[in-house]
Design an enzyme around this catalytic site. Structure first.
Site, PDB file in Angstrom:
ATOM      1  CB  VAL A 150      69.844  18.711   6.987  1.00  0.00           C
ATOM      2  CG1 VAL A 150      69.299  17.388   7.537  1.00  0.00           C
ATOM      3  CG2 VAL A 150      71.141  19.074   7.701  1.00  0.00           C
ATOM      4  CE1 TYR A 151      62.152  18.422   2.976  1.00  0.00           C
ATOM      5  CE2 TYR A 151      63.134  19.348   0.986  1.00  0.00           C
ATOM      6  CZ  TYR A 151      62.065  18.734   1.624  1.00  0.00           C
ATOM      7  OH  TYR A 151      60.941  18.425   0.906  1.00  0.00           O
TER       8      TYR A 151
END
Length: 262
Positions: A150-151
């Site tokens: 996600v990051y």
């Protein structure tokens, strides 16, 4: 000697943002910063009275407009805007990552940059021009690390966004990418649930990473001088990575001998 500039740094109360703020002030520039923790903002304001430090949330566009207005009121204008604010998440696959955690990362790292660009670009154009920097990170080049998808996706999106903006910005305004590489902050070292995994990661960090105070003066100097549209300023280049791995057996580095700046 570089002409003094007025620079706004989002997320400028800790980590790389704080390092940039200190370096810019030391070089004689005027700096406005924001953070979401009011107590921490107050600490920075007390430590660095020459800087303007206010509480603002990058996920709220109106809040960033207030940051812009405060910087103009204090310094008379803005020359450079750095979208630095970012957060990480616990290392986990997306189906194990709580929805609130994922939402916070996307809102801060991507929506926050969108908001910063939406506030700064037209305002800079209306006041004679200037430059906007967006901060790269893990995932910007397309490489992935398990547990940080996600990051990494947000950082990949920021790179795409910035490249697209180079073709959209109005006359007098330019945008570019700052890439700090691996810097020892909570964003780099946090999220390891397994101490053994952290120990393994630290071995790599001691080869490739650097402390905030090493990287940020270099970045700060270029942030106010290399303002061509589409500029890409990268500390940890491919060549530097190769040299560091090649010389690692002959070098002793322990970036964790002292508690790093968070």
């Amino acid at each position: 000697m570089t002409t003094p500039r007025t620079v706004v740094v989002t997320g400028g109360t800790r980590g790389i943002g704080l390092g940039l703020t200190r370096a810019l002030l030391a070089a004689g520039h005027r700096v406005a910063v924001c953070g979401t923790d009011s107590a921490r903002v107050a600490e920075v304001a007390a430590e660095l009275p020459a800087a303007l430090a206010i509480t603002a949330d990058v996920t709220d566009r109106a809040s960033l407009q207030q940051l812009w207005d405060a910087a103009v009121d204090r310094f008379g204008g803005v020359d450079v805007w750095i979208n630095n604010a970012g957060v990480a998440h616990p290392r986990a696959p997306i189906w194990e990552l709580p929805a609130a955690e994922a939402r916070k990362v996307v809102s801060t790292n991507l929506i926050g940059v969108l908001n910063g660009c939406a506030v700064a670009i037209p305002a800079l154009a209306a006041t004679g021009g200037g430059h906007v920097w967006n901060m790269e990170g893990l995932g910007s080049d397309g490489r992935s690390v398990p547990g940080l998808t996600v990051y990494g996706a947000t950082k990949r999106a920021v790179t795409y966004l910035t490249r697209g903006l180079t073709r959209e910005v109005p006359a007098g305004v330019s945008v570019g990418l700052l890439s700090p590489g691996m810097v020892v902050t909570d964003l780099l070292t946090g999220g390891y649930a397994d101490p053994d995994e952290l120990a393994k990661a630290r071995k790599v960090f001691n080869i490739l990473a650097d402390r905030v105070e090493t990287v940020t003066p270099w970045l700060a100097e270029r942030a106010v001088t290399r303002t061509r549209n589409g500029e890409h300023v990268a500390w940890l280049t491919t060549g530097k990575v190769m040299r560091r791995f090649a010389t690692a057996p002959f070098r002793r580095r322990d970036l964790f001998a002292e508690t790093p700046e968070s």
